[in-house]
Design a protein around this motif. Sequence first.
Motif: not given
Length: 573
Positions: A439-440, A442, A462, A502, A504, A506, A533, A538, A566, A571
């Motif tokens: 899961t990401v 942003i 993503f 999540a 990850v 960003l 994360a 991450r 990814l 990282s």
Amino acid sequence: MLTRPSTNNNRNTAHMLTQSEQQPDSNKESMTRTEMHAFLDDALLELRQAEQISVTTYWQWSQTVLPHHTFVYMHKFTGKLVANGIESTVTRKAAFICTPGTSLELYSDADHEVELYIIHFDLFRVAEKTKERRIYERELGSPVTGWIQGPYYGIQRIAAQLTMEASQTSLKVQLLLTELLHMLWPQEGQSDAGEQDEPEHWLKSTLQYMRDNYMNEIKLEKLAELAGMHPSYYSQLFKSRMQKNPIEYITHLRMNRAKELLMTSDLRIRDVARQVGYRDEFYFSRRFRNHAGYAPTSYSKQVHRNVVSLSYPYTDHLMTLGITPCAAQIQGHLPHVPKSLTLPFHAYEPWEQGRQAFLDVNPDLILTKDNAAAKAMEHIGDVAPIITIPWNETDIFGHLQNIASVVDRTQVAKEWMDRHERKAERARKKIRETAGQVTVAICTLTAKGPRMYSNRNFGHVFYRSLQLAAPDRIQRELAGKPIGVGFNWMSFSPGEWDGLEADVLLIAVTSMHERAALLQQIAADPLWKSYPAVKNGRVHVIDWNSWVVYAPYSINIQLDEALSMLTNKASFL
């Protein structure tokens, strides 16, 4: 001194020049537009250094003898500037330019945030020009020195781009420096560069009346009455300001509105004529043919390639379709660099670009987002038809298809979408093999707090291209809404992670200074450290300027970057 063949690419080689120096001319006066263009056409510009300073503590900087032309833009600065021993107090946004040899000092007040740009460059002028060669000599003088009155938004945009491109010797750097100098050097008779295109009240009011009533009969006497002038004097004065008389201006408004209707609707010629003020469709057709060179019945079938883009995403779209605009708003990665226009990035920001820039490129059509359409109509509605592509009604693929239909590139758009899907599928397969199902989240950091994005803008690559899972709260917000248009972002508070977890994370930032401060904050803040994360190391920091462009060419570059992030276990934390 450099002797070189006379070519159109000489602006790429300023770094080859030696410094056979000319003495500055202390008697230069303000330049007219024509003189300024000529000055820069015979000049080479070399960026020596461009830096952004962002600190929250006391800051000082000084140089006893500047070796280069130096421009300082103080976006956030309270303190003193001392030039050749003359002290000036700065309490707001300010800009200052000086020549080589100047002594320059800057001192900020304590406990005030500092954000400023310092740009050093060299200027070379043609000393000898023939068909076979050009000889350039270093120019130590400048037509303008001292305090600059603006336009500050445009100045900041170019200064920020120059700091990003400082390590490059590309044509883009040359173009940015040239654009900056055009912006800094006032034209003859101007007292405030920030107000150079602000019309007098009499002109502004009569232009508004014409825009509101072009579909009706408008008499010169009525316009003169509104302006409080004799009709003949009003007409002469209007032409001196607008490069056309009032009747020509109205005719151009009508014809451009007719072109817009012919390109974007299925109206009959009779109905188009009536909507733009002509009762007789045959008379309208004759006037239209004389104005456009085509009959109204065939106009919509013409291919219009001389396009101006007022929106940086649409600049990207046009280039994806194989069309380089004759002038455009620019942001992010582009395969080529068209002539840059100083335009508002948001609807509430002032319009800085002058009419002459549009008249110079003589566009066939002007492309804009709906939030800028009113300003475009106000400033350049008589120059060319303005085609509005709604921004929020559809997603990136809808934008591409709509623009492609306007410029007759529908097949090119389909081929790009097919290639992008194949590229995305290869990336999805590689991520499944190396990273599994992750899961990401942003997010961006704004003055009003953090925002977490969904499947548009920053999240498109993503969640749509790579089909990765978003945090639960984002997915719940998206449920039942149209893909790409129903929900863009949500605010959140660090520490309130329920449903926003999540694997990850960003975070988009606008500068390296902001990146360093962010990483320091995350490392020390227990609220951020509690995020999954962050705990697992991450977190990736991405460049806001590259990822903000929601358009095809940029999306492809973002896809490559996302794949690298990814599938690489390293990282930024």
